[in-house]
Design a protein around this motif. Structure first.
Motif, PDB file in Angstrom:
ATOM      1  N   LEU A 181    -100.763  59.597  58.680  1.00 43.16           N
ATOM      2  CA  LEU A 181    -100.972  60.409  57.488  1.00 43.16           C
ATOM      3  C   LEU A 181    -102.455  60.474  57.162  1.00 43.16           C
ATOM      4  O   LEU A 181    -103.136  59.439  57.158  1.00 43.16           O
ATOM      5  CB  LEU A 181    -100.201  59.837  56.297  1.00 43.16           C
ATOM      6  CG  LEU A 181     -98.705  60.138  56.183  1.00 43.16           C
ATOM      7  CD1 LEU A 181     -98.116  59.407  54.990  1.00 43.16           C
ATOM      8  CD2 LEU A 181     -98.453  61.638  56.070  1.00 43.16           C
ATOM      9  N   ASP A 236    -105.719  61.484  54.559  1.00 40.07           N
ATOM     10  CA  ASP A 236    -105.981  61.195  53.149  1.00 40.07           C
ATOM     11  C   ASP A 236    -105.344  62.245  52.240  1.00 40.07           C
ATOM     12  O   ASP A 236    -105.052  61.972  51.071  1.00 40.07           O
ATOM     13  CB  ASP A 236    -107.491  61.156  52.892  1.00 40.07           C
ATOM     14  CG  ASP A 236    -108.157  59.999  53.623  1.00 40.07           C
ATOM     15  OD1 ASP A 236    -107.452  59.020  53.941  1.00 40.07           O
ATOM     16  OD2 ASP A 236    -109.370  60.082  53.889  1.00 40.07           O
ATOM     17  N   GLU A 237    -105.126  63.449  52.790  1.00 45.74           N
ATOM     18  CA  GLU A 237    -104.496  64.516  52.002  1.00 45.74           C
ATOM     19  C   GLU A 237    -102.973  64.453  52.069  1.00 45.74           C
ATOM     20  O   GLU A 237    -102.287  65.306  51.496  1.00 45.74           O
ATOM     21  CB  GLU A 237    -104.966  65.895  52.502  1.00 45.74           C
ATOM     22  CG  GLU A 237    -106.449  66.194  52.262  1.00 45.74           C
ATOM     23  CD  GLU A 237    -107.345  65.471  53.259  1.00 45.74           C
ATOM     24  OE1 GLU A 237    -106.832  65.067  54.339  1.00 45.74           O
ATOM     25  OE2 GLU A 237    -108.539  65.307  52.971  1.00 45.74           O
ATOM     26  N   GLY A 238    -102.437  63.463  52.793  1.00 41.32           N
ATOM     27  CA  GLY A 238    -100.989  63.330  52.898  1.00 41.32           C
ATOM     28  C   GLY A 238    -100.360  64.200  53.966  1.00 41.32           C
ATOM     29  O   GLY A 238     -99.146  64.449  53.925  1.00 41.32           O
ATOM     30  N   ARG A 252     -96.046  67.789  55.746  1.00 44.29           N
ATOM     31  CA  ARG A 252     -96.030  66.712  54.770  1.00 44.29           C
ATOM     32  C   ARG A 252     -94.947  65.717  55.159  1.00 44.29           C
ATOM     33  O   ARG A 252     -94.131  65.978  56.041  1.00 44.29           O
ATOM     34  CB  ARG A 252     -95.831  67.241  53.357  1.00 44.29           C
ATOM     35  CG  ARG A 252     -96.969  68.167  52.912  1.00 44.29           C
ATOM     36  CD  ARG A 252     -97.087  68.267  51.412  1.00 44.29           C
ATOM     37  NE  ARG A 252     -98.255  69.062  51.046  1.00 44.29           N
ATOM     38  CZ  ARG A 252     -99.468  68.570  50.880  1.00 44.29           C
ATOM     39  NH1 ARG A 252     -99.682  67.266  51.043  1.00 44.29           N
ATOM     40  NH2 ARG A 252    -100.472  69.347  50.546  1.00 44.29           N
ATOM     41  N   SER A 253     -94.943  64.568  54.503  1.00 46.96           N
ATOM     42  CA  SER A 253     -94.054  63.487  54.926  1.00 46.96           C
ATOM     43  C   SER A 253     -92.578  63.859  54.840  1.00 46.96           C
ATOM     44  O   SER A 253     -91.762  63.375  55.617  1.00 46.96           O
ATOM     45  CB  SER A 253     -94.320  62.234  54.078  1.00 46.96           C
ATOM     46  OG  SER A 253     -94.083  62.509  52.699  1.00 46.96           O
ATOM     47  N   VAL A 274     -94.825  54.981  53.347  1.00 45.46           N
ATOM     48  CA  VAL A 274     -94.363  56.344  53.087  1.00 45.46           C
ATOM     49  C   VAL A 274     -93.343  56.747  54.143  1.00 45.46           C
ATOM     50  O   VAL A 274     -93.639  56.737  55.340  1.00 45.46           O
ATOM     51  CB  VAL A 274     -95.546  57.340  53.111  1.00 45.46           C
ATOM     52  CG1 VAL A 274     -95.045  58.757  52.837  1.00 45.46           C
ATOM     53  CG2 VAL A 274     -96.588  56.934  52.080  1.00 45.46           C
TER      54      VAL A 274
END
Length: 245
Positions: free
Chosen positions: A4, A6-8, A15-16, A163
């Motif tokens: 991941l 830093d912006e996710g 995205r996750s 996460v």
């Protein structure tokens, strides 16, 4: 490897909690009773279904239908040529796992002394091979007119730090983190199959499991729309309900 940013964002830009792009089609072959093609990211799978037909003599005494599965990978499905694309230990395990998940969804009591054959061929492997195979098999069974209790859908989940990650790609699988594979019946909330590549800490397991189940629910929406589009297309092709001039 950092999964991941830093912006996710993940390595492929997702995205996750996002699935890879899924494309699917029913009725890709005319010879089997049912067939389907599924792309889940770069993982590409073909499924073919034959039956129900009379079970062999040694299995004909069963009051319920016998679900026979065969899983195999094309020699060109991975970066390196597979020496044994069929019959190796991994393929045998996947075959058993597929049979377990599909048997939970098929109304086997409606087909006594019968057998349904499900053949899976992985054309390209890029993570989540089992999940794409389950999803393709579900569509092929529907195309064959097999009665199901409900859709059976599959999705993977993993962890990046703390996460949860949904629908893990091959690169994420190979990063060394644990992967949870789940096949579920989303409407009833039942789990047909679950496997962990490594142990999860008990504190993280509920979140990872819920992420995988949420992925199954999202997959269900996608394949349900594919089924509806397929039925609509068949209806238009037959000109049902039109009045001849």
């Amino acid at each position: 490897m950092e999964l991941l940013s830093d912006e996710g964002l993940r390595l492929d830009g997702r995205r996750s909690n996002e699935l890879r792009r899924i494309q699917c089609k029913l009725g890709v072959f005319s010879q089997p009773d049912g067939s389907a093609y599924v792309e889940q990211g770069n993982t590409k799978v073909l499924a073919a279904v034959y039956g129900p037909h009379q079970a062999p003599a040694k299995k004909s005494n069963h009051e319920e239908c016998v679900v026979n599965c065969q899983y195999s990978m094309a020699t060109f499905s991975t970066g390196e040529r597979k020496k044994r694309p069929r019959g190796d230990r991994k393929s045998q395990e996947m075959t058993i796992h597929l049979q377990q998940a599909l048997s939970a969804a098929i109304k086997t009591d409606l087909y006594p002394k019968s057998q349904i054959d499900v053949y899976i061929e992985v054309l390209m492997a890029d993570g989540g091979n089992y999940c794409a195979s389950v999803n393709a098999a579900t569509l092929a069974l529907i195309d064959a007119g097999i009665c199901l209790k409900e859709y059976v859908c599959a999705c993977t989940a993993s962890l990046a730090g703390k996460v949860p990650l949904m629908d893990v790609s091959n690169l994420e699988e190979m990063s060394g983190g644990p992967t949870l594979t789940v096949a579920s019946l989303p409407n009833s909330g039942k789990i047909a199959f679950m496997e962990m590549s490594q142990r999860f800490h008990l504190d993280h397991l509920p979140n990872v499991l819920e992420t995988a189940l949420q992925g199954c629910r999202e997959v269900q929406k996608i394949i349900d729309q594919a089924v509806r589009d397929h039925v609509t297309q068949l209806g238009q092709a037959g000109d049902w309900g039109t009045v001849a001039k």
